[in-house]
Design a protein around this motif. Structure first.
Motif, short mmCIF file in Angstrom:
data_model
loop_
_atom_site.label_atom_id
_atom_site.label_comp_id
_atom_site.label_asym_id
_atom_site.label_seq_id
_atom_site.Cartn_x
_atom_site.Cartn_y
_atom_site.Cartn_z
N ALA A 265 -103.73 124.56 -55.07
CA ALA A 265 -103.34 125.01 -53.73
C ALA A 265 -103.24 123.83 -52.78
CB ALA A 265 -104.34 126.03 -53.20
N SER A 266 -104.17 122.86 -52.94
CA SER A 266 -104.12 121.66 -52.09
C SER A 266 -102.85 120.87 -52.36
CB SER A 266 -105.35 120.79 -52.35
OG SER A 266 -106.55 121.50 -52.09
N ILE A 267 -102.48 120.78 -53.64
CA ILE A 267 -101.26 120.06 -54.01
C ILE A 267 -100.03 120.81 -53.50
CG2 ILE A 267 -99.84 119.36 -55.99
CD1 ILE A 267 -102.48 118.72 -57.46
N GLU A 268 -100.02 122.14 -53.62
CA GLU A 268 -98.89 122.91 -53.10
C GLU A 268 -98.77 122.73 -51.59
OE1 GLU A 268 -97.22 127.48 -52.60
OE2 GLU A 268 -98.86 127.10 -54.02
N ARG A 271 -97.21 119.38 -50.93
CA ARG A 271 -95.78 119.38 -51.24
C ARG A 271 -94.98 120.08 -50.15
NH1 ARG A 271 -94.92 121.60 -57.20
NH2 ARG A 271 -92.76 120.89 -56.77
N ARG A 272 -95.54 121.15 -49.61
CA ARG A 272 -94.84 121.88 -48.55
C ARG A 272 -94.92 121.15 -47.22
NH1 ARG A 272 -93.03 126.57 -50.36
NH2 ARG A 272 -94.02 127.55 -52.17
N SER A 273 -95.89 120.25 -47.07
CA SER A 273 -96.05 119.53 -45.81
C SER A 273 -95.07 118.37 -45.67
CB SER A 273 -97.47 118.98 -45.70
OG SER A 273 -97.65 117.85 -46.55
N ALA A 278 -100.55 113.99 -49.80
CA ALA A 278 -101.51 114.22 -48.71
C ALA A 278 -102.80 114.85 -49.21
CB ALA A 278 -100.87 115.10 -47.63
N TRP A 279 -102.73 115.61 -50.29
CA TRP A 279 -103.92 116.29 -50.82
C TRP A 279 -105.00 115.31 -51.24
CZ3 TRP A 279 -105.43 115.29 -55.85
CH2 TRP A 279 -104.50 114.66 -56.66
N TRP A 283 -109.43 115.04 -51.95
CA TRP A 283 -109.89 115.13 -53.34
C TRP A 283 -110.32 113.79 -53.96
CZ3 TRP A 283 -110.96 119.45 -56.04
CH2 TRP A 283 -110.54 120.67 -55.47
N ASN A 284 -109.75 112.69 -53.51
CA ASN A 284 -110.06 111.40 -54.12
C ASN A 284 -110.96 110.51 -53.27
OD1 ASN A 284 -106.71 111.08 -55.56
ND2 ASN A 284 -108.53 112.05 -56.39
N ASP A 285 -111.23 110.91 -52.05
CA ASP A 285 -112.06 110.11 -51.13
C ASP A 285 -113.52 110.51 -51.26
OD1 ASP A 285 -113.28 108.72 -49.10
OD2 ASP A 285 -111.95 109.45 -47.51
N PRO A 286 -114.40 109.61 -51.67
CA PRO A 286 -115.83 109.96 -51.81
C PRO A 286 -116.48 110.39 -50.50
CG PRO A 286 -115.35 107.89 -52.93
CD PRO A 286 -114.14 108.23 -52.12
N GLU A 287 -115.87 110.06 -49.37
CA GLU A 287 -116.43 110.42 -48.07
C GLU A 287 -116.07 111.85 -47.66
OE1 GLU A 287 -118.56 108.44 -46.39
OE2 GLU A 287 -118.39 107.15 -48.16
#
Length: 597
Positions: A265-268, A271-273, A278-279, A283-287
């Motif tokens: 859903a974050s990836i969708e 993609r729509r943004s 942007a997702w 998801w990849n930031d440890p902070e």
């Protein structure tokens, strides 16, 4: 500004959702997300309808329709209901999209490549009369560990242990009551034992979780076995491996694919943004901080299965491995689980008519009345009971007579005696004390909501309301119009500021009425943004569209903190914010329930 992922449990699309469902996943996640946005955080709130699995297949067969037709029907119903309730999703989608299929299959391949998805021969249950596979959750019997009747084939709720259907004593099918037949079959299993140490390290580092959630999650580590992630079924996502993907009767298990929905859903959404990557900020930031909201029956899948899938895709179990195509996926910061909501001292039951669906509730009552009840009396850390008498009492005594009366009385006095927000004259001790105490509420309420203590948070906000009512009673501005009009204007100016403060504190809980209160004090523009239901085209499947929930929440004027009112703002004639409930609604609703039995 921090990135906050608000990951909300996916309602199953086999029927409309009742108020017990939204008490667990819906309102708590929305209150938190709205507060975080007001506090200046960058929130991504995602979810959707869960549409695979045997229950939908069985129900569709019973109705003589295709499973996708059934899922389409209830996806739309659920989207409509959650939009009306005001749940501020950045994207509420579904698990039958082309995007979701792609993300799930990539996750499977990543987990498999790292060695954590293993093939095993197992004995699966089938129905002797139909030959169709019976899902574990559709088999019941006596728990072989604690002896409790009614244990399911995947888990015993009484002792919390993971089970296999074949281990149940006297197993029977919940569909037709027959004794299942067990046959040998090949499936993929998530190698949980190889991930146990990593799970234990992660859980051991969790701070501030609700004790019942953390203790339950830690106890799961006492009996860890490989868990099946595929099923003999023709409704679901194909297994993306040679020799498997073209097999029409082998599909990925719904609980493998459903939890991946948070990522898909974050990836969708990205993609729509217009920014497909942007997702990754969430998801990849440890902070990044990520919070998963659900009812307690879903803890296992969010504190064990989903973290195990993430660890496996990252290559962080006992077998090692490499990062998958989605990069270093971050594990949940917290699993925020609510207990169960009952209704009139009994479990919700659609089949027995002991239920009230969200859409029926919203057709007869204001959405903020339901949201208020859930927030102030819901199943946050212990089971709670919804009764019509308590719903009426809290609506009338607290919303109408408490908060609504303060708003209407203040707005009416301003409109009749001043016509606008007055400039403050010289403040007296009573004024300064009231303003200072109200200002402190932002810190107190905000800290409680941030740490998922929403019942205390809304109670503290209502204390601010009570103090504002007390201030009006003590200063009695209606007595000052002739004897000291300047003092009257100052008192009304202070009262208006107290109302504005309380409205900001209550906005995450009561967003519909927050907009009305904003306008009652002469405010214009969007104070409390609302979600929208939009029809969108599938990004990967031609000629297919579906409804989603989206929203532009950056337009909100409401921020977490005092907003100084502008002197001279015209105050219009007030109208009631909340609707008082007649005494006869209690018996009428109870009669409606009895007629459905």
């Amino acid at each position: 500004m921090s990135h906050i992922l608000s990951a909300v449990a996916w309602p199953y699309a086999n029927g409309p959702r009742h108020i017990g469902h939204v008490a667990g996943f819906g309102v708590p996640s929305d209150v938190f997300s709205r507060y975080m946005r007001m506090a200046g955080e960058d929130v991504l709130m995602v979810s959707g309808t869960d549409e695979h699995g045997t229950p939908i297949l069985v129900q569709a067969e019973g109705e003589g329709v295709d499973p996708q037709v059934l899922a389409d029907r209830y996806n739309r119903v659920i989207v409509e209901d959650l939009t009306q309730l005001g749940l501020s999703y950045d994207l509420f989608t579904r698990t039958t999209t082309g995007n979701h299929y792609k993300v799930v299959q990539e996750m499977f391949k990543a987990v498999h490549k790292n060695g954590y998805m293993i093939e095993q021969t197992t004995r699966g249950a089938i129905s002797p009369s139909t030959g169709r596979t019976l899902p574990d959750r559709y088999i019941e019997g006596t728990c072989p560990i604690c002896g409790t009747d009614g244990a399911r084939g995947d888990q015993c709720d009484a002792c919390g242990n993971q089970l296999d259907a074949i281990d149940l004593i006297n197993p029977v099918s919940r569909i037709n009551g027959e004794t299942p037949k067990f046959i040998e079959t090949e499936h993929f299993f998530l190698d949980l034992p190889a991930l146990t140490d990593a799970l234990a390290t992660w859980l051991g580092s969790r701070k501030g979780w609700r004790p019942n959630v953390l203790n339950f999650s830690l106890n799961l580590l006492n009996d860890v076995r490989p868990r099946a992630m595929s099923r003999d079924i023709d409704w679901g996502i194909p297994i993306p491996l040679e020799g498997w993907e073209d097999n029409p009767t082998k599909r990925l298990y719904v609980w493998f694919d459903a939890v991946i929905g948070y990522l898909s859903a974050s990836i969708e959404w990205a993609r729509r943004s217009g920014d497909p990557d942007a997702w990754r900020k969430w998801w990849n930031d440890p902070e990044t901080l990520s919070y998963y909201f659900m009812g307690k029956d879903n803890i296992t899948f969010h504190s064990q299965i989903w973290p195990a899938e993430l660890l496996a895709a990252n290559g962080r179990g006992a077998k090692g491995g490499v990062l998958g195509p989605f990069g270093d996926l971050q594990l949940p910061t917290e699993v925020v689980s609510s207990e169960f909501l009952t209704m009139e001292s009994a479990k919700f039951s659609s089949s027995r008519g002991h239920v009230i669906y969200v859409r029926d509730m919203l057709a007869r009552y204001q959405p903020d009345a339901l949201r208020y009840f859930i927030a102030v009396a819901g199943p946050e850390t212990s089971d709670a009971d919804f009764t019509w008498s308590e719903f009426q009492r809290r609506t009338n005594n607290e919303l109408v007579a408490g908060w609504g009366n303060l708003v209407n009385r203040t707005a009416s006095l301003l409109h009749k005696n001043v016509g606008e927000i007055p400039a403050l004259g010289e403040l007296q001790d009573v004024d300064r004390a009231a303003l200072d105490k109200s200002l402190q509420g932002f810190t107190q309420v905000g800290d409680l909501v941030r740490h998922h203590r929403q019942r205390q948070g809304i109670s503290e906000a209502m204390r601010v309301v009570g103090d504002a009512n007390a201030y009006l009673a003590e200063t009695a501005p209606w007595k000052l119009k002739n004897e000291d009009p300047d003092r009257m204007r100052t008192v009304l100016g202070v009262a208006a500021q107290l109302v504005s403060d309380a409205n900001s504190m209550l906005a995450p809980f009561l967003p519909h009425s927050a907009q009305k209160v904003h306008e009652a004090l002469g405010g214009t523009g969007t104070f409390s943004p609302m979600p929208q239901m939009n029809e969108v085209d599938d990004l990967d499947i031609p000629d297919r569209s579906y409804p989603v929930i989206q929203g532009d929440y950056s337009s909100q004027q409401g921020t977490w903190g005092r907003r100084d009112l502008v002197a001279g703002t015209v105050v219009p004639p007030p109208s009631p914010v909340f609707t008082k409930l007649d005494d006869d609604i209690v018996e009428a609703e109870l009669d409606r329930m009895r007629s459905d039995d």
